[in-house]
Design a protein around this motif. Sequence first.
Motif, PDB file in Angstrom:
ATOM      1  N   TYR A 146       0.816  -1.202   0.000  1.00 47.93           N
ATOM      2  CA  TYR A 146       0.000   0.000   0.000  1.00 47.93           C
ATOM      3  C   TYR A 146       0.855   1.259   0.000  1.00 47.93           C
ATOM      4  CZ  TYR A 146      -4.893   1.148   0.717  1.00 47.93           C
ATOM      5  OH  TYR A 146      -6.182   1.535   0.540  1.00 47.93           O
ATOM      6  N   MET A 147       2.046   1.148   0.603  1.00 50.01           N
ATOM      7  CA  MET A 147       2.934   2.306   0.713  1.00 50.01           C
ATOM      8  C   MET A 147       3.453   2.746  -0.647  1.00 50.01           C
ATOM      9  SD  MET A 147       5.280   1.183   3.935  1.00 50.01           S
ATOM     10  CE  MET A 147       6.682   2.063   3.268  1.00 50.01           C
ATOM     11  N   ILE A 148       3.596   1.777  -1.561  1.00 52.41           N
ATOM     12  CA  ILE A 148       4.266   2.071  -2.832  1.00 52.41           C
ATOM     13  C   ILE A 148       3.587   3.197  -3.619  1.00 52.41           C
ATOM     14  CG2 ILE A 148       4.995   1.089  -5.050  1.00 52.41           C
ATOM     15  CD1 ILE A 148       5.443  -1.558  -3.501  1.00 52.41           C
ATOM     16  N   PRO A 149       2.263   3.090  -3.881  1.00 55.83           N
ATOM     17  CA  PRO A 149       1.660   4.196  -4.637  1.00 55.83           C
ATOM     18  C   PRO A 149       1.755   5.545  -3.921  1.00 55.83           C
ATOM     19  CG  PRO A 149      -0.011   2.626  -3.912  1.00 55.83           C
ATOM     20  CD  PRO A 149       1.313   2.003  -3.646  1.00 55.83           C
ATOM     21  N   THR A 150       1.649   5.530  -2.592  1.00 54.39           N
ATOM     22  CA  THR A 150       1.737   6.793  -1.849  1.00 54.39           C
ATOM     23  C   THR A 150       3.113   7.432  -2.030  1.00 54.39           C
ATOM     24  OG1 THR A 150       0.292   5.813  -0.196  1.00 54.39           O
ATOM     25  CG2 THR A 150       1.387   7.863   0.403  1.00 54.39           C
ATOM     26  N   LEU A 151       4.148   6.610  -1.873  1.00 54.90           N
ATOM     27  CA  LEU A 151       5.503   7.158  -2.014  1.00 54.90           C
ATOM     28  C   LEU A 151       5.780   7.578  -3.454  1.00 54.90           C
ATOM     29  CD1 LEU A 151       7.597   4.861   0.314  1.00 54.90           C
ATOM     30  CD2 LEU A 151       7.081   7.284   0.592  1.00 54.90           C
ATOM     31  N   PHE A 152       5.237   6.817  -4.384  1.00 56.80           N
ATOM     32  CA  PHE A 152       5.388   7.158  -5.797  1.00 56.80           C
ATOM     33  C   PHE A 152       4.756   8.526  -6.056  1.00 56.80           C
ATOM     34  CE2 PHE A 152       4.152   6.595 -10.321  1.00 56.80           C
ATOM     35  CZ  PHE A 152       5.439   6.495 -10.829  1.00 56.80           C
ATOM     36  N   GLY A 153       3.540   8.688  -5.563  1.00 54.05           N
ATOM     37  CA  GLY A 153       2.840   9.970  -5.698  1.00 54.05           C
ATOM     38  C   GLY A 153       3.634  11.090  -5.054  1.00 54.05           C
ATOM     39  N   ALA A 154       4.171  10.803  -3.871  1.00 56.03           N
ATOM     40  CA  ALA A 154       4.954  11.819  -3.160  1.00 56.03           C
ATOM     41  C   ALA A 154       6.168  12.221  -3.994  1.00 56.03           C
ATOM     42  CB  ALA A 154       5.389  11.291  -1.799  1.00 56.03           C
ATOM     43  N   SER A 155       6.829  11.227  -4.614  1.00 59.70           N
ATOM     44  CA  SER A 155       8.027  11.542  -5.403  1.00 59.70           C
ATOM     45  C   SER A 155       7.666  12.433  -6.585  1.00 59.70           C
ATOM     46  CB  SER A 155       8.724  10.264  -5.866  1.00 59.70           C
ATOM     47  OG  SER A 155       8.061   9.715  -6.979  1.00 59.70           O
ATOM     48  N   ILE A 156       6.526  12.138  -7.235  1.00 63.55           N
ATOM     49  CA  ILE A 156       6.089  12.972  -8.362  1.00 63.55           C
ATOM     50  C   ILE A 156       5.849  14.407  -7.896  1.00 63.55           C
ATOM     51  CG2 ILE A 156       4.224  13.376 -10.027  1.00 63.55           C
ATOM     52  CD1 ILE A 156       3.834  10.400 -10.207  1.00 63.55           C
ATOM     53  N   LEU A 157       5.073  14.519  -6.814  1.00 63.12           N
ATOM     54  CA  LEU A 157       4.713  15.845  -6.318  1.00 63.12           C
ATOM     55  C   LEU A 157       5.964  16.625  -5.912  1.00 63.12           C
ATOM     56  CD1 LEU A 157       2.062  17.280  -5.951  1.00 63.12           C
ATOM     57  CD2 LEU A 157       2.105  16.660  -3.552  1.00 63.12           C
ATOM     58  N   ILE A 158       6.855  15.954  -5.183  1.00 63.03           N
ATOM     59  CA  ILE A 158       8.077  16.624  -4.721  1.00 63.03           C
ATOM     60  C   ILE A 158       8.884  17.125  -5.913  1.00 63.03           C
ATOM     61  CG2 ILE A 158      10.343  16.235  -3.651  1.00 63.03           C
ATOM     62  CD1 ILE A 158       8.916  14.352  -1.690  1.00 63.03           C
ATOM     63  N   PHE A 159       9.105  16.240  -6.889  1.00 60.48           N
ATOM     64  CA  PHE A 159       9.963  16.626  -8.011  1.00 60.48           C
ATOM     65  C   PHE A 159       9.362  17.779  -8.811  1.00 60.48           C
ATOM     66  CE2 PHE A 159      11.944  16.615 -12.092  1.00 60.48           C
ATOM     67  CZ  PHE A 159      13.261  16.338 -11.797  1.00 60.48           C
ATOM     68  N   PHE A 160       8.078  17.652  -9.135  1.00 65.08           N
ATOM     69  CA  PHE A 160       7.509  18.677 -10.009  1.00 65.08           C
ATOM     70  C   PHE A 160       7.290  19.999  -9.289  1.00 65.08           C
ATOM     71  CE2 PHE A 160       6.852  14.877 -12.468  1.00 65.08           C
ATOM     72  CZ  PHE A 160       7.311  15.300 -13.703  1.00 65.08           C
ATOM     73  N   LEU A 161       6.987  19.934  -7.987  1.00 71.84           N
ATOM     74  CA  LEU A 161       6.860  21.185  -7.244  1.00 71.84           C
ATOM     75  C   LEU A 161       8.196  21.924  -7.204  1.00 71.84           C
ATOM     76  CD1 LEU A 161       4.488  20.446  -4.221  1.00 71.84           C
ATOM     77  CD2 LEU A 161       4.147  22.078  -6.068  1.00 71.84           C
ATOM     78  N   TYR A 162       9.256  21.168  -6.872  1.00 74.22           N
ATOM     79  CA  TYR A 162      10.563  21.828  -6.821  1.00 74.22           C
ATOM     80  C   TYR A 162      10.989  22.339  -8.186  1.00 74.22           C
ATOM     81  CZ  TYR A 162      11.651  20.810  -1.957  1.00 74.22           C
ATOM     82  OH  TYR A 162      11.642  20.786  -0.598  1.00 74.22           O
ATOM     83  N   SER A 163      10.577  21.618  -9.247  1.00 73.36           N
ATOM     84  CA  SER A 163      10.988  22.073 -10.577  1.00 73.36           C
ATOM     85  C   SER A 163      10.262  23.360 -10.972  1.00 73.36           C
ATOM     86  CB  SER A 163      10.748  20.974 -11.611  1.00 73.36           C
ATOM     87  OG  SER A 163       9.380  20.865 -11.869  1.00 73.36           O
ATOM     88  N   LEU A 164       9.157  23.662 -10.266  1.00 75.34           N
ATOM     89  CA  LEU A 164       8.435  24.907 -10.545  1.00 75.34           C
ATOM     90  C   LEU A 164       9.017  26.092  -9.782  1.00 75.34           C
ATOM     91  CD1 LEU A 164       4.711  23.716 -10.447  1.00 75.34           C
ATOM     92  CD2 LEU A 164       5.923  24.603 -12.429  1.00 75.34           C
ATOM     93  N   VAL A 165       9.794  25.791  -8.736  1.00 73.49           N
ATOM     94  CA  VAL A 165      10.349  26.873  -7.925  1.00 73.49           C
ATOM     95  C   VAL A 165      11.325  27.687  -8.766  1.00 73.49           C
ATOM     96  CG1 VAL A 165      11.754  27.413  -5.890  1.00 73.49           C
ATOM     97  CG2 VAL A 165      10.078  25.568  -5.791  1.00 73.49           C
TER      98      VAL A 165
END
Lengths: 306, 319
Positions: free
Chosen positions: B11-30
């Motif tokens: 169950y953790m896998i999709p959550t962490l996957f989602g977190a990685s996407i959000l983290i990367f793309f948010l930082y790339s917008l900074v």
Amino acid sequence: MESSAVTLEKNKKLPRSSSLWRQIARRFLQNKMSLIGLAFLIFIILFSFIGPFFSPYVNLGVDPTNINQSPSAQHWLGTDKLGRDVLTRLMLAGRISLLVGLGAMVMSVVIGGVLGIISGFYRGIVDQIIMRIADVLMTLPGLPLLFIMAAILSEWKVPTEYRIYIVMLMLSIVGWPGLARLVRSQILSLSERQFMQATEALGLRDTRKLFKHLLPNIIPLLIVSGTLSVGGAILSESTLSFFGLGVVPPDASWGNMITSANSLLDFQKRPWLWVPPGLAIFLTVISINLLGDGLRDAIDPNMRRR
Amino acid sequence: MKGYVVKRLFYMIPTLFGASILIFFLYSLVPGNFIDADQNLTAERKAELYELHGYNEPVVIRYFIWLKNLLKGDLGYSLQFQLPVGEVIGNYIWSSFIVALASLILTWFIAILVGIVSAIRQYSIWDTFITIIVFAAMATPSFFLGLVIIKIFAVDLGWLPAGGMISTGSNFTGWEYVKDVAEHMILPVLVLTMLGIGGLTRYFRTNMLEVIKQDFMRTARAKGLKERVVIFKHGLRNALLPAITLFSFELPALFGGAIITEQIFNWPGIGAIYMQAFSVRDYPLLMGFTMFIAVLTVLSNLLADILYGIADPRVRVKK
């Protein structure tokens, strides 16, 4: 002895057909702590919104001849490095801080409430998607998330007077997942109840089930968590503004007023610049929490923490 | 139980996957990045560095490169420290950890004690006093509390150092060094404890009040047990049970540093490093750290569920 018994008899009214809300109001009024909180909150609101009308310094603004004065009869809380009256600024900052807190709360309640209801009511794939998004957002640490959003949104070059709406939006993005989860679980447990089975048996439409039967039952929950989240939003706003990422000068918020403590001289020698806004945040949040707690006890005696 | 744990791990896998996407793309917008911030670089050197760090690739490609390295356990390379991110986190995490651990122990000790006494003497003056303190602790902005504490204890009274981890210019060794660090730790630990104590005290008080009403407490008293035994052995044990969950939630705080408190006290922990990295836009470090916290958060949720299942079999059945 007898007379008191008689007056007691006279004052005893017939048990009114008391509505749910009247019972709640009665229970609320019995709680001393929450009444103190409410009274104080009203005072702060009046102080911030009405107070500036009594201040002779509102339109004066910058006054280079009068900088860094310590508190005196003219300037009760002294003046800052631009010669502005600190007390007046404290009032104006209060307007912004309170508005941001309230606005962020309204947005999170709307987003969290709607998504929570949809999730709990329709279940299935919609529920899965919404809850996974909430999970992901709750996995990320709150403060870095706010910092990132603040940095991104600063790039939009929003005029400073609209900046507070951006701050509200940011706080609600961080705030909605918890609320959505809460609402969803409440909806799920309500759906098991007999009155919801009855609506099923009667073949009511979804809109009727939602608005007439489910929504009224989660309104108390929304009121309580909404009230308590205002305090949290004010705290977050002050932290962001302190680090220069929330409300920015020339607009004053309690958080960015404390920024003056970053200058060593102001920090050591001019506490009137940064202590009053800190105390204002403290007192406001404490009253909001007392109020929210009182509301919780009044609305749902089962949730009572005793 | 085993099946449940495995299911939760998946169950953790999709959550962490989602977190990685959000983290990367948010930082790339900074806006802004480390290379552009350096005024001394020539245009050619900048172009070289861009090429070297792969900034010329499209964002999506860069995400997958980052993810691939992440899965291999490689968090990237910090631009500011010129070290692997994992190493930077490893270097600073322990100074965060000692402060967090000290305040954790203190917070739990005080909260349990105060919560119990408050519950036993419900509605007494003491109880009211504690309730007010609890509310106060929950309403103070952390940075303001830090400033006030520094002002009182470091500036006005001059009892303790205002910030840092060791006295400047000192090179103590052995016990002298330990003593020096301990002195610098007191104020940050005090602030973290004051901030954390509110919720926990309240939690213990509520739990204890719940337990005190139970039938087995009356039975214990009826058996003629001493009040101390009744409260601590029969009452406290049961009140502590649900707290296991809360204890697991402390995990991210224990290793994740306290951004604001470390910043205010100039404590060289991972939280202060995060703030520093943020101001120079050291993205690999920022992303690595945020991902690290996300993993810790997910793990602590899992740990809480498992521990609770072990401690209270009734919960296990329901799931």
